[in-house]
Design an enzyme around this catalytic site. Structure first.
Site, PDB file in Angstrom:
ATOM      1  N   ARG A  51     -64.774  10.265  34.013  1.00 20.01           N
ATOM      2  CA  ARG A  51     -65.175   9.248  34.983  1.00 20.01           C
ATOM      3  C   ARG A  51     -64.869   7.830  34.535  1.00 20.01           C
ATOM      4  O   ARG A  51     -64.326   7.027  35.293  1.00 20.01           O
ATOM      5  CB  ARG A  51     -66.688   9.312  35.262  1.00 20.01           C
ATOM      6  CG  ARG A  51     -67.068  10.100  36.463  1.00 20.01           C
ATOM      7  CD  ARG A  51     -68.429  10.694  36.207  1.00 20.01           C
ATOM      8  NE  ARG A  51     -68.345  11.526  35.021  1.00 20.01           N
ATOM      9  CZ  ARG A  51     -68.001  12.808  35.035  1.00 20.01           C
ATOM     10  NH1 ARG A  51     -67.766  13.399  36.158  1.00 20.01           N
ATOM     11  NH2 ARG A  51     -67.897  13.515  33.916  1.00 20.01           N
ATOM     12  N   THR A  52     -65.257   7.496  33.321  1.00 19.90           N
ATOM     13  CA  THR A  52     -65.153   6.088  32.935  1.00 19.90           C
ATOM     14  C   THR A  52     -63.693   5.660  32.932  1.00 19.90           C
ATOM     15  O   THR A  52     -63.327   4.655  33.538  1.00 19.90           O
ATOM     16  CB  THR A  52     -65.810   5.849  31.558  1.00 19.90           C
ATOM     17  OG1 THR A  52     -67.146   6.334  31.627  1.00 19.90           O
ATOM     18  CG2 THR A  52     -65.832   4.374  31.210  1.00 19.90           C
ATOM     19  N   LYS A  80     -52.426   7.478  12.796  1.00 21.85           N
ATOM     20  CA  LYS A  80     -51.658   7.092  11.600  1.00 21.85           C
ATOM     21  C   LYS A  80     -52.463   6.172  10.702  1.00 21.85           C
ATOM     22  O   LYS A  80     -51.974   5.704   9.677  1.00 21.85           O
ATOM     23  CB  LYS A  80     -50.375   6.364  12.019  1.00 21.85           C
ATOM     24  CG  LYS A  80     -49.459   7.159  12.907  1.00 21.85           C
ATOM     25  CD  LYS A  80     -48.261   6.276  13.279  1.00 21.85           C
ATOM     26  CE  LYS A  80     -47.327   6.988  14.232  1.00 21.85           C
ATOM     27  NZ  LYS A  80     -46.304   6.066  14.746  1.00 21.85           N
ATOM     28  N   ARG A 101     -63.155   2.610  24.566  1.00 21.06           N
ATOM     29  CA  ARG A 101     -64.236   3.544  24.208  1.00 21.06           C
ATOM     30  C   ARG A 101     -63.953   4.061  22.814  1.00 21.06           C
ATOM     31  O   ARG A 101     -62.813   4.436  22.500  1.00 21.06           O
ATOM     32  CB  ARG A 101     -64.287   4.711  25.185  1.00 21.06           C
ATOM     33  CG  ARG A 101     -65.164   5.843  24.678  1.00 21.06           C
ATOM     34  CD  ARG A 101     -65.396   6.905  25.692  1.00 21.06           C
ATOM     35  NE  ARG A 101     -66.300   6.446  26.738  1.00 21.06           N
ATOM     36  CZ  ARG A 101     -66.827   7.256  27.658  1.00 21.06           C
ATOM     37  NH1 ARG A 101     -66.546   8.537  27.657  1.00 21.06           N
ATOM     38  NH2 ARG A 101     -67.642   6.770  28.585  1.00 21.06           N
ATOM     39  N   HIS A 129     -73.364   1.447  26.761  1.00 24.71           N
ATOM     40  CA  HIS A 129     -72.355   1.831  27.759  1.00 24.71           C
ATOM     41  C   HIS A 129     -72.590   0.949  28.990  1.00 24.71           C
ATOM     42  O   HIS A 129     -73.072   1.408  30.026  1.00 24.71           O
ATOM     43  CB  HIS A 129     -72.514   3.320  28.092  1.00 24.71           C
ATOM     44  CG  HIS A 129     -71.401   3.921  28.879  1.00 24.71           C
ATOM     45  ND1 HIS A 129     -70.433   3.156  29.527  1.00 24.71           N
ATOM     46  CD2 HIS A 129     -71.090   5.220  29.146  1.00 24.71           C
ATOM     47  CE1 HIS A 129     -69.589   3.979  30.138  1.00 24.71           C
ATOM     48  NE2 HIS A 129     -69.962   5.223  29.923  1.00 24.71           N
TER      49      HIS A 129
END
Ligand code: NCD
Length: 304
Positions: A51-52, A80, A101, A129
């Site tokens: 969703r986000t 890396k 995120r 959030h």
């Protein structure tokens, strides 16, 4: 230039303006269809999301802009060994605004300190959030008509659930808010929120374990998933995961106009038979997430 790390980065007034803009976007989408022509949103997701990330991308596309980014740490140079700081410095050259995120608390803040474009915290570990909170506030505001005078039950994983932490921070600024914190002993709200946020601001709250005991007094029931990825061992998760299951039967104890919210994804905590109840608004909530992210992108780009 402004970033969004926590819902408190917006004043109460700015937040009302944002919700009003989101409501206008919902009513008149055509008016905004070219508002971000030629601009780019980068989505840098080091943790899974449906969703986000997709609602951010849909939001920018609805505004006429474009999107670029990565959906997992494995497919970026993080694999890396590149630091978040270096990555964001480079992303700043490619995009006009960025949503990030990350599994580590504070990662978005680090990124914002090195960025020359607005950075939006799309979830940092078990911490915050804020755009889910904007989504939750828009849902409550649109469907209840107010953000004050509400008894709000927060149920499930209150320890690791960042959506709960952000929502509490945001709601204590409104009058007549009362929280009922419903969780098993092991997943209670962290003490920094109990002491520094709730008690310090004299916000009334109760803590209890049985959902049935809380149900009759609630205006909003905010269900959450047990946050599997934040547990230290699988055994504890398995013991906790089905602690709460909202069923049609339990819902008979609730007010006629109570709303059931859930940031999603749902696992077992809401039985699918509840989905047809008019009080179940979690899929509508996901739709509100697009409008509010459109409003946020527009606002942050305007402030740039
Ligand atoms: C939440 C999250 O990522 O914290 N999901 C979301 O963004 N809608 C809730 C969760 O994962 O349980």
């Amino acid at each position: 230039m402004r970033h969004l790390m926590s819902p408190l980065d917006l004043s109460v007034e700015e937040l009302y303006d944002l919700l009003a803009l989101a409501n206008d976007i919902e009513q008149n989408p055509g008016k905004y269809a070219h508002a971000c022509d030629g601009q780019k949103l980068a989505t840098c997701f080091y943790e899974p999301s449906t969703r986000t990330r997709l609602s951010f991308e849909a939001a920018m596309l609805n505004l006429g802009g474009s999107v670029l980014g990565f959906a997992s740490a494995d497919s970026s140079s993080a694999a890396k060994g590149e630091s978040v700081s270096d990555t964001i410095r480079v992303i700043s050259c490619y995009a006009d605004i960025c949503a990030i995120r990350h599994p580590k608390e504070g990662a978005a803040l680090v990124a914002s300190s090195k960025s020359s474009i607005p950075v939006i915290n799309a979830g940092d570990g078990g911490h915050q959030h804020p755009t889910q909170t904007l989504t939750d506030l828009l849902t409550i505001y649109s469907l209840k008509g107010r953000l004050n005078g509400l008894t709000i039950g927060l149920c499930g994983d209150l320890k690791f659930g960042r959506t709960v932490h952000s929502l509490i921070h945001a709601l204590i600024r409104y009058s007549g808010i009362r929280f009922v914190l419903i969780s098993p002993e092991e997943l209670k709200i962290p003490s920094y929120i109990r002491e520094d946020v709730l008690k310090r601001n004299n916000v009334p709250f109760t803590e209890l374990e049985r959902l049935e005991d809380a149900m009759p007094e609630l205006d909003i029931l905010y269900m959450t998933r047990v946050q599997k990825e934040r547990f230290f061992n699988e055994e504890d998760y398995v013991r906790m995961k089905d602690f709460y299951i909202l069923t049609k039967d339990k819902l008979t104890l609730a007010k006629e106009d109570m709303l059931v919210l859930h940031p999603l994804p749902r696992v077992n905590e809401i039985s699918v038979e509840v989905d047809d109840d008019p009080r179940a608004v979690y899929f509508k909530q996901a739709q509100y997430g697009v409008y509010v992210r459109m409003a946020l992108i527009l606002t942050l780009l305007k402030w740039r």
